[in-house]
Design a protein around this motif. Sequence first.
Motif, PDB file in Angstrom:
ATOM      1  N   LEU A 133       0.898  -1.148   0.122  1.00 41.14           N
ATOM      2  CA  LEU A 133       0.045  -0.063   0.037  1.00 41.14           C
ATOM      3  C   LEU A 133       0.764   1.177   0.199  1.00 41.14           C
ATOM      4  N   LEU A 134       2.330   1.129  -0.092  1.00 37.68           N
ATOM      5  CA  LEU A 134       2.915   2.337  -0.159  1.00 37.68           C
ATOM      6  C   LEU A 134       2.813   3.006  -1.529  1.00 37.68           C
ATOM      7  N   ASP A 135       2.788   4.449  -1.319  1.00 43.96           N
ATOM      8  CA  ASP A 135       2.604   5.146  -2.607  1.00 43.96           C
ATOM      9  C   ASP A 135       1.211   4.965  -3.481  1.00 43.96           C
ATOM     10  N   THR A 136       0.391   4.503  -2.568  1.00 39.46           N
ATOM     11  CA  THR A 136      -0.966   4.576  -3.245  1.00 39.46           C
ATOM     12  C   THR A 136      -2.008   5.352  -2.574  1.00 39.46           C
ATOM     13  N   HIS A 137      -3.037   5.820  -3.096  1.00 41.80           N
ATOM     14  CA  HIS A 137      -4.146   6.795  -2.563  1.00 41.80           C
ATOM     15  C   HIS A 137      -4.876   6.030  -1.308  1.00 41.80           C
ATOM     16  N   LEU A 138      -5.106   4.613  -1.747  1.00 41.08           N
ATOM     17  CA  LEU A 138      -5.776   3.743  -0.798  1.00 41.08           C
ATOM     18  C   LEU A 138      -4.808   3.639   0.500  1.00 41.08           C
ATOM     19  N   GLY A 139      -3.612   3.419   0.485  1.00 42.59           N
ATOM     20  CA  GLY A 139      -2.799   3.476   1.689  1.00 42.59           C
ATOM     21  C   GLY A 139      -2.860   4.591   2.494  1.00 42.59           C
ATOM     22  N   LEU A 140      -2.709   5.800   1.784  1.00 44.63           N
ATOM     23  CA  LEU A 140      -2.739   6.949   2.820  1.00 44.63           C
ATOM     24  C   LEU A 140      -4.156   7.183   3.074  1.00 44.63           C
ATOM     25  N   ILE A 141      -5.305   6.899   2.445  1.00 44.46           N
ATOM     26  CA  ILE A 141      -6.579   6.658   3.196  1.00 44.46           C
ATOM     27  C   ILE A 141      -6.814   5.945   4.241  1.00 44.46           C
ATOM     28  N   LEU A 142      -6.180   4.919   4.040  1.00 44.86           N
ATOM     29  CA  LEU A 142      -6.204   4.064   5.525  1.00 44.86           C
ATOM     30  C   LEU A 142      -5.453   4.479   6.630  1.00 44.86           C
ATOM     31  N   ALA A 143      -4.149   5.081   6.578  1.00 45.39           N
ATOM     32  CA  ALA A 143      -3.604   5.544   7.266  1.00 45.39           C
ATOM     33  C   ALA A 143      -3.962   6.759   7.980  1.00 45.39           C
ATOM     34  N   TYR A 144      -4.557   7.896   7.230  1.00 43.15           N
ATOM     35  CA  TYR A 144      -5.241   8.878   7.741  1.00 43.15           C
ATOM     36  C   TYR A 144      -6.537   8.457   8.811  1.00 43.15           C
ATOM     37  N   THR A 145      -7.234   7.368   8.122  1.00 39.78           N
ATOM     38  CA  THR A 145      -8.429   6.717   8.899  1.00 39.78           C
ATOM     39  C   THR A 145      -7.901   6.118  10.404  1.00 39.78           C
ATOM     40  N   ALA A 146      -6.806   5.347  10.385  1.00 37.58           N
ATOM     41  CA  ALA A 146      -6.322   4.425  11.565  1.00 37.58           C
ATOM     42  C   ALA A 146      -5.985   5.665  12.324  1.00 37.58           C
ATOM     43  N   GLN A 147      -5.264   6.879  12.038  1.00 41.27           N
ATOM     44  CA  GLN A 147      -4.730   8.136  12.636  1.00 41.27           C
ATOM     45  C   GLN A 147      -5.686   8.956  13.526  1.00 41.27           C
ATOM     46  N   PHE A 148      -6.795   8.945  12.906  1.00 43.15           N
ATOM     47  CA  PHE A 148      -7.618  10.051  13.167  1.00 43.15           C
ATOM     48  C   PHE A 148      -8.957   9.297  13.766  1.00 43.15           C
ATOM     49  N   LEU A 149      -9.170   8.224  13.443  1.00 39.43           N
ATOM     50  CA  LEU A 149     -10.218   7.352  14.169  1.00 39.43           C
ATOM     51  C   LEU A 149     -10.563   7.428  15.677  1.00 39.43           C
ATOM     52  N   PRO A 150      -9.516   7.237  16.560  1.00 36.41           N
ATOM     53  CA  PRO A 150      -9.821   7.515  17.860  1.00 36.41           C
ATOM     54  C   PRO A 150     -10.421   8.780  18.213  1.00 36.41           C
ATOM     55  N   PHE A 151     -10.189   9.850  17.696  1.00 38.83           N
ATOM     56  CA  PHE A 151     -10.487  11.106  18.166  1.00 38.83           C
ATOM     57  C   PHE A 151     -12.110  10.955  17.533  1.00 38.83           C
ATOM     58  N   THR A 152     -12.238  10.706  16.377  1.00 38.89           N
ATOM     59  CA  THR A 152     -13.881  10.646  15.819  1.00 38.89           C
ATOM     60  C   THR A 152     -14.567   9.691  16.559  1.00 38.89           C
ATOM     61  N   VAL A 153     -14.275   8.469  17.114  1.00 39.78           N
ATOM     62  CA  VAL A 153     -14.932   7.743  17.799  1.00 39.78           C
ATOM     63  C   VAL A 153     -15.382   8.271  19.266  1.00 39.78           C
ATOM     64  N   TYR A 154     -13.897   9.067  20.151  1.00 38.65           N
ATOM     65  CA  TYR A 154     -14.466   9.874  21.064  1.00 38.65           C
ATOM     66  C   TYR A 154     -15.566  10.867  21.101  1.00 38.65           C
ATOM     67  N   LEU A 155     -15.325  11.705  19.776  1.00 39.03           N
ATOM     68  CA  LEU A 155     -16.380  12.653  19.809  1.00 39.03           C
ATOM     69  C   LEU A 155     -17.647  12.242  19.469  1.00 39.03           C
ATOM     70  N   MET A 156     -17.959  11.276  18.560  1.00 36.86           N
ATOM     71  CA  MET A 156     -19.354  10.796  18.444  1.00 36.86           C
ATOM     72  C   MET A 156     -19.843   9.919  19.542  1.00 36.86           C
ATOM     73  N   THR A 157     -19.036   9.422  20.272  1.00 37.22           N
ATOM     74  CA  THR A 157     -19.500   8.793  21.464  1.00 37.22           C
ATOM     75  C   THR A 157     -20.255   9.833  22.626  1.00 37.22           C
ATOM     76  N   SER A 158     -19.400  10.615  22.865  1.00 34.30           N
ATOM     77  CA  SER A 158     -19.713  11.725  23.879  1.00 34.30           C
ATOM     78  C   SER A 158     -21.063  12.447  23.083  1.00 34.30           C
TER      79      SER A 158
END
Length: 275
Positions: A133-158
């Motif tokens: 997945l290196l050097d692909t749009h899908l790889g970067l999309i998954l990377a951003y999703t994994a990195q920012f998902l905890p913040f999103t889950v916390y805010l939506m749960t609250s």
Amino acid sequence: MLNRGFSRWIIAAPMVLLAIATIYPLLFTLNVSQKTRQEYVLDRFGLTDTVGLDNFQAAWQGSGLGTYAVNSTIVTVGAVAALLVLGSMAGFAFSQLTFRGSNFMFLIVLSALLIPFQVIMVPFFRVLGTTGLLDTHLGLILAYTAQFLPFTVYLMTSYYSRIPHEIVEAARVDGSTTLGVYARLMLPLGRPALLSVGILNALFCWNDVLISLLVMQSQDNRTLMVGVTALRGQYSDNIPLFAAGVILAALPMLIIYLIFQKQITEGVTAGSTKG
């Protein structure tokens, strides 16, 4: 009365200084972007004598910013869409559904907020390399999703925690499935939080340099912020052109934030209190 006025000034003065410290770099960069190279060398801090779009046009056409902007748009839209779907589902589950280990799992999500990306950067790079997945749009999309998902889950749960359980139970009594409750009830009710967290995540993804630089290794796949960073070396002798590139890169998210700043504030603060 005098003490009240003095107290307001005590609070307002630091806020004014903070606003000036935030706005001045933007105005300075905009002023530099209007100068010619000779004008900048002769007077770096003075007001420009010319106003035009020549530097912006040169930065856009001569450095591939158009291609980088398309890459950033693809990655940002894909990552934000994934974050909203997964984050809202997880927020609904943690706040409204009862299942074994939910509290422990939510603590794991919260603990992920405390881990900086630099700590997991090496294993993260190896996993992407192993999966191709290196050097692909899908790889970067998954990377951003994994990195920012905890913040999103916390805010939506609250946010979803503020919704009375009786509403969910009433929907179940009417025959709605769990997925039906989520799609027909929780998504419409969570629209303010979804809007705010979506815009915040768009800002995070659009402005990121480190993760994008690590994943997108070829020049054609660079995102806009990485491309603008590269301009500093490409046009080291033409700072006005570099400043124009910075303005072009920041302008889309700045416009979006100015338009939706009220909704962002309301969505973020809505989940801060319960009841």
